[in-house]
Design a protein around this motif. Structure first.
Motif, PDB file in Angstrom:
ATOM      1  N   TRP A  57       0.725  -1.429   0.249  1.00  0.00           N
ATOM      2  CA  TRP A  57       0.460   0.136   0.144  1.00  0.00           C
ATOM      3  C   TRP A  57       0.902   1.190   0.135  1.00  0.00           C
ATOM      4  O   TRP A  57       0.208   2.442  -0.374  1.00  0.00           O
ATOM      5  CB  TRP A  57      -0.835   0.149   0.927  1.00  0.00           C
ATOM      6  N   SER A  60       1.982   1.702  -3.596  1.00  0.00           N
ATOM      7  CA  SER A  60       1.159   2.073  -4.539  1.00  0.00           C
ATOM      8  C   SER A  60       0.660   3.303  -4.363  1.00  0.00           C
ATOM      9  O   SER A  60       0.171   4.594  -4.447  1.00  0.00           O
ATOM     10  CB  SER A  60      -0.305   1.672  -4.222  1.00  0.00           C
ATOM     11  N   VAL A  85      -9.473   0.308  -9.706  1.00  0.00           N
ATOM     12  CA  VAL A  85      -8.756  -0.050 -10.063  1.00  0.00           C
ATOM     13  C   VAL A  85      -8.962  -1.393  -9.925  1.00  0.00           C
ATOM     14  O   VAL A  85      -9.656  -1.792  -8.726  1.00  0.00           O
ATOM     15  CB  VAL A  85      -7.427   0.306  -8.165  1.00  0.00           C
ATOM     16  N   MET A  88      -4.274  -4.593  -9.561  1.00  0.00           N
ATOM     17  CA  MET A  88      -2.966  -4.081  -8.868  1.00  0.00           C
ATOM     18  C   MET A  88      -2.565  -5.384  -8.337  1.00  0.00           C
ATOM     19  O   MET A  88      -2.612  -6.952  -7.705  1.00  0.00           O
ATOM     20  CB  MET A  88      -3.190  -3.862  -7.304  1.00  0.00           C
ATOM     21  N   ARG A  89      -1.196  -5.439  -7.963  1.00  0.00           N
ATOM     22  CA  ARG A  89       0.363  -6.533  -8.299  1.00  0.00           C
ATOM     23  C   ARG A  89       1.278  -6.223  -7.593  1.00  0.00           C
ATOM     24  O   ARG A  89       1.725  -4.975  -8.116  1.00  0.00           O
ATOM     25  CB  ARG A  89       0.476  -7.001  -9.633  1.00  0.00           C
ATOM     26  N   TRP A  90       1.937  -6.724  -6.784  1.00  0.00           N
ATOM     27  CA  TRP A  90       3.423  -6.094  -6.150  1.00  0.00           C
ATOM     28  C   TRP A  90       4.337  -7.495  -6.305  1.00  0.00           C
ATOM     29  O   TRP A  90       4.553  -8.451  -5.770  1.00  0.00           O
ATOM     30  CB  TRP A  90       2.935  -6.322  -4.590  1.00  0.00           C
ATOM     31  N   MET A 136       5.523  -3.028  -8.894  1.00  0.00           N
ATOM     32  CA  MET A 136       3.920  -2.747  -8.419  1.00  0.00           C
ATOM     33  C   MET A 136       2.884  -2.361 -10.252  1.00  0.00           C
ATOM     34  O   MET A 136       3.473  -1.756 -10.654  1.00  0.00           O
ATOM     35  CB  MET A 136       3.321  -1.415  -7.425  1.00  0.00           C
ATOM     36  N   SER A 137       2.399  -2.715 -10.039  1.00  0.00           N
ATOM     37  CA  SER A 137       1.413  -2.536 -11.314  1.00  0.00           C
ATOM     38  C   SER A 137      -0.318  -2.307 -10.961  1.00  0.00           C
ATOM     39  O   SER A 137      -0.366  -3.446  -9.884  1.00  0.00           O
ATOM     40  CB  SER A 137       1.825  -3.337 -12.169  1.00  0.00           C
ATOM     41  N   LEU A 138      -0.964  -1.731 -11.845  1.00  0.00           N
ATOM     42  CA  LEU A 138      -2.202  -1.682 -11.405  1.00  0.00           C
ATOM     43  C   LEU A 138      -2.689  -1.334 -12.738  1.00  0.00           C
ATOM     44  O   LEU A 138      -2.164  -0.675 -13.918  1.00  0.00           O
ATOM     45  CB  LEU A 138      -2.885  -1.144 -10.642  1.00  0.00           C
ATOM     46  N   THR A 140      -6.719   0.909 -14.209  1.00  0.00           N
ATOM     47  CA  THR A 140      -7.076   2.398 -14.018  1.00  0.00           C
ATOM     48  C   THR A 140      -7.909   2.744 -14.760  1.00  0.00           C
ATOM     49  O   THR A 140      -7.720   2.596 -15.485  1.00  0.00           O
ATOM     50  CB  THR A 140      -7.003   3.090 -12.546  1.00  0.00           C
TER      51      THR A 140
END
Length: 149
Positions: A57, A60, A85, A88-90, A136-138, A140
């Motif tokens: 978080w 992000s 969103v 979401m990946r970490w 991280m990717s997401l 949106t």
């Protein structure tokens, strides 16, 4: 200003960078994600992360800051009005000393059927560290006004 018509699929924007330190990791975790692997060096060694790691978080939130402060974020007409969103990946932890930079890619753009003066632009944000490793990717969607409704 960037309007709906300007945001075509495949277009990419890059943010500035910022470096995260141990104090920032621990302060964020203490307030929002108080798990031992975000707070304590010693106990984090025995965790799945094998060392102190920033909360996903936190990564992000820093990405949001980078995007908002970027030329892209400052240029979208009406601001970055998010609609949600997804994905979401970490994939790897953010560590103290990492320098983060984000890339914003336009995936699609569709005019609104109910409000013809707006369109929905789907974006992918990817945050990498100084080694080019994805942290991280997401995906949106944002609500963007048309220049010519």
């Amino acid at each position: 200003m960037l309007y709906f018509e300007d945001l075509t699929p495949g277009l990419r924007f890059h943010t500035a960078s910022l470096t995260i330190d141990t104090q920032a990791i621990q302060e964020f975790a203490g307030q929002f994600d108080p798990q031992h692997f975000h707070l304590d060096h010693d106990s984090a060694q025995d965790s799945v992360f094998q060392g102190l790691a920033a909360s996903g978080w936190h990564t992000s939130s820093l990405t949001m800051r980078l995007v908002v402060q970027s030329e892209f974020g400052r240029s979208v007409a009406g601001g970055l009005v998010g609609m949600g969103v997804d994905k979401m990946r970490w994939p790897r932890p953010t560590r103290a000393g990492d320098t983060l930079q984000a890339t914003i890619e336009v995936l699609s753009a569709k005019r609104s059927g109910s409000q013809p003066e707006f369109g929905v632009v789907k974006l992918r944000w990817t945050t990498d560290n100084q080694h080019g490793e994805e942290l991280m990717s997401l995906e949106t969607a944002i609500w963007v006004p048309l220049r010519q409704p």
